[in-house]
Motif scaffolding. Structure first.
Motif, PDB file in Angstrom:
ATOM      1  N   ARG A 122      49.588  32.338  19.284  1.00  0.00           N
ATOM      2  CA  ARG A 122      48.625  32.365  20.381  1.00  0.00           C
ATOM      3  C   ARG A 122      47.764  31.093  20.411  1.00  0.00           C
ATOM      4  N   TYR A 123      47.733  30.379  19.307  1.00  0.00           N
ATOM      5  CA  TYR A 123      46.829  29.244  19.152  1.00  0.00           C
ATOM      6  C   TYR A 123      47.560  27.949  18.840  1.00  0.00           C
ATOM      7  N   SER A 124      46.884  26.845  19.118  1.00  0.00           N
ATOM      8  CA  SER A 124      47.195  25.608  18.429  1.00  0.00           C
ATOM      9  C   SER A 124      46.501  25.705  17.077  1.00  0.00           C
ATOM     10  N   MET A 125      47.194  25.300  16.024  1.00  0.00           N
ATOM     11  CA  MET A 125      46.623  25.416  14.686  1.00  0.00           C
ATOM     12  C   MET A 125      46.728  24.086  13.963  1.00  0.00           C
ATOM     13  N   ALA A 172      42.397  25.557  10.998  1.00  0.00           N
ATOM     14  CA  ALA A 172      41.628  25.888  12.183  1.00  0.00           C
ATOM     15  C   ALA A 172      42.552  26.348  13.292  1.00  0.00           C
ATOM     16  N   ALA A 173      42.024  27.181  14.177  1.00  0.00           N
ATOM     17  CA  ALA A 173      42.784  27.702  15.313  1.00  0.00           C
ATOM     18  C   ALA A 173      41.981  27.508  16.582  1.00  0.00           C
ATOM     19  N   GLY A 174      42.684  27.141  17.663  1.00  0.00           N
ATOM     20  CA  GLY A 174      42.001  26.942  18.929  1.00  0.00           C
ATOM     21  C   GLY A 174      42.919  27.213  20.094  1.00  0.00           C
ATOM     22  N   PHE A 175      42.338  27.506  21.252  1.00  0.00           N
ATOM     23  CA  PHE A 175      43.122  27.828  22.435  1.00  0.00           C
ATOM     24  C   PHE A 175      43.587  26.596  23.195  1.00  0.00           C
TER      25      PHE A 175
END
Length: 123
Positions: free
Chosen positions: A31-34, A96-99
């Protein structure tokens, strides 16, 4: 609630290898860019490698051809395989994870962070 927990850090001699893991809970890794970041005292947090939602990857020049970022969708875990380690790789490593899709290697694009794992490389 999204949580990330890193593990796998330690002390190694120059030329050695380590594999860092980052277990994600509360969401799926796809679901994320990591990204993996690293930081040493007194310096800015530096982006090391990112894996985008579509599975493509990008690396900082300083680690290209030595580090490999990957994820295991079934295990919901992010990895960083680090080979040919150098003393300059010594740092606290964070996942880290981000949308944001295909983000730059910059911390402001990421929303969720782990607590970090220490990597120390001796010469």
């Amino acid at each position: 609630q999204v949580q990330l927990v890193e593990s796998g850090g330690g002390s190694v001699q120059a030329g050695g290898s380590l594999r860092l893991s980052c277990a994600l809970s509360g969401a799926t890794v796809t679901r994320y860019s990591m990204e993996w970041f690293r930081q040493t005292p007194g310096k800015e947090r530096e982006g090391v490698a990112v894996i985008n939602r579509d599975g493509t990857t990008r690396y900082a020049d300083s680690v290209k051809d030595r580090f490999t970022i990957s994820r295991d969708n079934a295990e919901n875990t992010l990895y960083l395989q680090m080979n040919s380690l150098k003393p300059d790789d010594t740092a606290m490593y964070y996942c880290a994870a981000g949308f944001y899709d295909h983000p730059p290697l910059l911390r402001e694009y990421f929303d969720h962070w782990g607590q970090g794992t220490q990597v120390t490389v001796s010469s």
